[in-house]
Design a protein around this motif. Structure first.
Motif, PDB file in Angstrom:
ATOM      1  N   ARG A   2       1.838   2.431  11.834  1.00 54.44           N
ATOM      2  CA  ARG A   2       1.973   4.212  12.409  1.00 54.44           C
ATOM      3  C   ARG A   2       1.146   4.606  11.999  1.00 54.44           C
ATOM      4  O   ARG A   2       0.373   5.558  13.069  1.00 54.44           O
ATOM      5  CB  ARG A   2       3.008   4.541  11.672  1.00 54.44           C
ATOM      6  CG  ARG A   2       3.552   5.302  11.576  1.00 54.44           C
ATOM      7  CD  ARG A   2       4.946   6.656  11.555  1.00 54.44           C
ATOM      8  NE  ARG A   2       5.333   7.804  11.210  1.00 54.44           N
ATOM      9  CZ  ARG A   2       5.787   8.638  12.716  1.00 54.44           C
ATOM     10  NH1 ARG A   2       5.951   7.824  14.281  1.00 54.44           N
ATOM     11  NH2 ARG A   2       6.007   9.437  12.843  1.00 54.44           N
ATOM     12  N   VAL A   3       0.274   4.160  10.746  1.00 52.56           N
ATOM     13  CA  VAL A   3      -1.026   5.244  10.885  1.00 52.56           C
ATOM     14  C   VAL A   3      -1.953   5.405  12.259  1.00 52.56           C
ATOM     15  O   VAL A   3      -2.892   6.662  12.315  1.00 52.56           O
ATOM     16  CB  VAL A   3      -1.843   4.877   9.630  1.00 52.56           C
ATOM     17  CG1 VAL A   3      -3.361   6.169   9.328  1.00 52.56           C
ATOM     18  CG2 VAL A   3      -0.670   5.949   8.400  1.00 52.56           C
ATOM     19  N   THR A   4      -2.466   4.063  12.515  1.00 50.25           N
ATOM     20  CA  THR A   4      -3.422   3.810  13.614  1.00 50.25           C
ATOM     21  C   THR A   4      -2.708   4.416  14.775  1.00 50.25           C
ATOM     22  O   THR A   4      -3.178   4.658  15.396  1.00 50.25           O
ATOM     23  CB  THR A   4      -3.479   1.693  13.465  1.00 50.25           C
ATOM     24  OG1 THR A   4      -3.488   1.404  12.504  1.00 50.25           O
ATOM     25  CG2 THR A   4      -4.272   1.770  14.910  1.00 50.25           C
ATOM     26  N   GLY A   5      -1.298   4.660  14.540  1.00 52.91           N
ATOM     27  CA  GLY A   5      -0.837   4.848  16.173  1.00 52.91           C
ATOM     28  C   GLY A   5      -1.062   6.691  15.717  1.00 52.91           C
ATOM     29  O   GLY A   5      -1.506   6.825  17.332  1.00 52.91           O
ATOM     30  N   LEU A   6      -0.832   7.109  15.325  1.00 51.60           N
ATOM     31  CA  LEU A   6      -1.109   8.614  14.662  1.00 51.60           C
ATOM     32  C   LEU A   6      -2.846   8.980  14.830  1.00 51.60           C
ATOM     33  O   LEU A   6      -2.991   9.921  15.502  1.00 51.60           O
ATOM     34  CB  LEU A   6      -0.666   8.797  13.350  1.00 51.60           C
ATOM     35  CG  LEU A   6       0.369   9.166  13.132  1.00 51.60           C
ATOM     36  CD1 LEU A   6       1.371   9.192  11.244  1.00 51.60           C
ATOM     37  CD2 LEU A   6       1.226  10.397  13.379  1.00 51.60           C
ATOM     38  N   ILE A   7      -3.491   7.942  14.387  1.00 50.93           N
ATOM     39  CA  ILE A   7      -5.200   8.197  14.499  1.00 50.93           C
ATOM     40  C   ILE A   7      -5.357   7.980  16.491  1.00 50.93           C
ATOM     41  O   ILE A   7      -6.072   8.531  16.882  1.00 50.93           O
ATOM     42  CB  ILE A   7      -6.026   7.174  13.611  1.00 50.93           C
ATOM     43  CG1 ILE A   7      -6.093   7.097  12.540  1.00 50.93           C
ATOM     44  CG2 ILE A   7      -7.275   6.723  14.232  1.00 50.93           C
ATOM     45  CD1 ILE A   7      -5.995   6.223  11.489  1.00 50.93           C
ATOM     46  N   ALA A   8      -4.492   7.549  16.874  1.00 46.63           N
ATOM     47  CA  ALA A   8      -5.110   6.856  18.306  1.00 46.63           C
ATOM     48  C   ALA A   8      -4.999   8.571  18.974  1.00 46.63           C
ATOM     49  O   ALA A   8      -5.612   8.945  19.975  1.00 46.63           O
ATOM     50  CB  ALA A   8      -4.019   5.709  19.047  1.00 46.63           C
ATOM     51  N   LEU A  38       1.101  -0.842   0.162  1.00 49.96           N
ATOM     52  CA  LEU A  38       0.198  -0.239   0.280  1.00 49.96           C
ATOM     53  C   LEU A  38       1.002   0.957  -0.369  1.00 49.96           C
ATOM     54  O   LEU A  38       0.258   2.970  -0.542  1.00 49.96           O
ATOM     55  CB  LEU A  38      -0.380   0.100   1.331  1.00 49.96           C
ATOM     56  CG  LEU A  38      -1.606  -1.030   1.492  1.00 49.96           C
ATOM     57  CD1 LEU A  38      -2.791  -0.911   2.903  1.00 49.96           C
ATOM     58  CD2 LEU A  38      -2.684  -0.733   0.140  1.00 49.96           C
ATOM     59  N   GLY A  39       2.043   1.223   0.120  1.00 51.49           N
ATOM     60  CA  GLY A  39       2.764   2.473   0.088  1.00 51.49           C
ATOM     61  C   GLY A  39       2.100   3.724   1.745  1.00 51.49           C
ATOM     62  O   GLY A  39       2.861   4.033   1.802  1.00 51.49           O
ATOM     63  N   LEU A  40       2.434   2.402   2.560  1.00 49.08           N
ATOM     64  CA  LEU A  40       1.257   3.340   3.916  1.00 49.08           C
ATOM     65  C   LEU A  40       1.905   2.364   4.927  1.00 49.08           C
ATOM     66  O   LEU A  40       1.741   1.010   4.766  1.00 49.08           O
ATOM     67  CB  LEU A  40       0.036   3.038   3.773  1.00 49.08           C
ATOM     68  CG  LEU A  40      -0.675   3.957   4.349  1.00 49.08           C
ATOM     69  CD1 LEU A  40      -0.128   5.393   4.199  1.00 49.08           C
ATOM     70  CD2 LEU A  40      -2.201   3.707   4.636  1.00 49.08           C
ATOM     71  N   ASP A  41       2.780   2.343   6.438  1.00 49.15           N
ATOM     72  CA  ASP A  41       2.672   2.221   7.549  1.00 49.15           C
ATOM     73  C   ASP A  41       1.694   2.216   8.500  1.00 49.15           C
ATOM     74  O   ASP A  41       1.273   2.601   9.052  1.00 49.15           O
ATOM     75  CB  ASP A  41       4.202   2.855   8.372  1.00 49.15           C
ATOM     76  CG  ASP A  41       4.745   1.970   9.045  1.00 49.15           C
ATOM     77  OD1 ASP A  41       3.981   1.092   9.419  1.00 49.15           O
ATOM     78  OD2 ASP A  41       5.366   2.761   9.728  1.00 49.15           O
ATOM     79  N   VAL A  42       0.901   1.168   8.223  1.00 54.21           N
ATOM     80  CA  VAL A  42      -0.791   1.007   8.607  1.00 54.21           C
ATOM     81  C   VAL A  42       0.066   0.707  10.058  1.00 54.21           C
ATOM     82  O   VAL A  42      -1.251   1.485  11.125  1.00 54.21           O
ATOM     83  CB  VAL A  42      -1.219  -0.133   7.742  1.00 54.21           C
ATOM     84  CG1 VAL A  42      -1.847   0.041   9.140  1.00 54.21           C
ATOM     85  CG2 VAL A  42      -1.317  -0.171   6.687  1.00 54.21           C
ATOM     86  N   ASP A  67       2.562  14.540  10.096  1.00 56.08           N
ATOM     87  CA  ASP A  67       2.621  12.775   9.523  1.00 56.08           C
ATOM     88  C   ASP A  67       1.356  12.567   9.320  1.00 56.08           C
ATOM     89  O   ASP A  67       0.824  11.299   8.232  1.00 56.08           O
ATOM     90  CB  ASP A  67       3.424  12.101  10.685  1.00 56.08           C
ATOM     91  CG  ASP A  67       4.675  12.201  11.359  1.00 56.08           C
ATOM     92  OD1 ASP A  67       5.382  12.537   9.418  1.00 56.08           O
ATOM     93  OD2 ASP A  67       5.560  11.567  11.800  1.00 56.08           O
ATOM     94  N   ILE A  68       0.442  13.312  10.222  1.00 57.11           N
ATOM     95  CA  ILE A  68      -1.438  13.023   9.914  1.00 57.11           C
ATOM     96  C   ILE A  68      -1.489  13.170   9.062  1.00 57.11           C
ATOM     97  O   ILE A  68      -2.608  12.759   8.560  1.00 57.11           O
ATOM     98  CB  ILE A  68      -2.269  13.780  11.023  1.00 57.11           C
ATOM     99  CG1 ILE A  68      -2.111  12.506  12.299  1.00 57.11           C
ATOM    100  CG2 ILE A  68      -3.484  13.249  11.093  1.00 57.11           C
ATOM    101  CD1 ILE A  68      -2.522  13.029  13.824  1.00 57.11           C
ATOM    102  N   GLY A  69      -1.354  14.323   8.258  1.00 58.34           N
ATOM    103  CA  GLY A  69      -1.471  14.552   7.180  1.00 58.34           C
ATOM    104  C   GLY A  69      -0.897  13.811   6.143  1.00 58.34           C
ATOM    105  O   GLY A  69      -1.377  14.085   4.820  1.00 58.34           O
ATOM    106  N   ALA A  70      -0.206  13.661   5.984  1.00 59.46           N
ATOM    107  CA  ALA A  70       0.602  12.587   5.342  1.00 59.46           C
ATOM    108  C   ALA A  70       0.455  11.397   4.538  1.00 59.46           C
ATOM    109  O   ALA A  70      -0.382  10.959   3.708  1.00 59.46           O
ATOM    110  CB  ALA A  70       1.871  12.488   5.088  1.00 59.46           C
ATOM    111  N   ALA A  71      -0.522  10.972   6.265  1.00 61.93           N
ATOM    112  CA  ALA A  71      -0.943   9.710   6.235  1.00 61.93           C
ATOM    113  C   ALA A  71      -2.792   9.561   5.316  1.00 61.93           C
ATOM    114  O   ALA A  71      -2.721   9.055   4.986  1.00 61.93           O
ATOM    115  CB  ALA A  71      -1.520   8.774   7.635  1.00 61.93           C
ATOM    116  N   ALA A  72      -3.748  11.259   6.034  1.00 64.78           N
ATOM    117  CA  ALA A  72      -4.369  11.346   4.989  1.00 64.78           C
ATOM    118  C   ALA A  72      -4.816  11.612   3.601  1.00 64.78           C
ATOM    119  O   ALA A  72      -5.953  10.820   2.881  1.00 64.78           O
ATOM    120  CB  ALA A  72      -5.059  12.610   6.126  1.00 64.78           C
ATOM    121  N   GLN A  73      -3.632  12.254   3.217  1.00 67.28           N
ATOM    122  CA  GLN A  73      -3.165  12.260   1.926  1.00 67.28           C
ATOM    123  C   GLN A  73      -3.222  10.748   1.401  1.00 67.28           C
ATOM    124  O   GLN A  73      -3.486  10.299   0.099  1.00 67.28           O
ATOM    125  CB  GLN A  73      -2.252  13.438   1.789  1.00 67.28           C
ATOM    126  CG  GLN A  73      -2.346  13.883   0.299  1.00 67.28           C
ATOM    127  CD  GLN A  73      -2.713  14.379  -1.000  1.00 67.28           C
ATOM    128  OE1 GLN A  73      -3.988  15.326  -0.034  1.00 67.28           O
ATOM    129  NE2 GLN A  73      -3.547  13.352  -1.473  1.00 67.28           N
TER     130      GLN A  73
END
Length: 68
Positions: A11-17, A5-9, A50-56
């Motif tokens: 890490r994204v989960t942690g950012l959402i938390a 996916l090109g996404l560190d899932v 990082d949240i912005g990059a993950a959201a994008q």
């Protein structure tokens, strides 16, 4: 799957938390967008970036999926 996916899932989960925890500290009588702004203001700049990059990236993935 993360690499595909090109996404560190995780890490994204942690950012959402982290974002959700910040949202918990905002007044519930405020509109959701204002609460989100207040929550982001509480976070360090690198977390917001990082949240912005993950959201994008998630938005890009969603666009790719709907284009199929």
């Amino acid at each position: 799957m993360s690499e595909r996916l090109g996404l560190d899932v995780p890490r994204v989960t942690g950012l959402i938390a982290v974002f959700n925890d910040a949202m918990d500290g905002t007044p519930e009588d405020q509109p959701l967008e204002e609460r989100a702004r207040l929550a982001l203001d509480q976070l360090p700049e690198w977390v917001v970036r990082d949240i912005g990059a993950a959201a994008q990236r998630l938005a890009d993935l969603a666009s790719e999926r709907t284009a199929r």
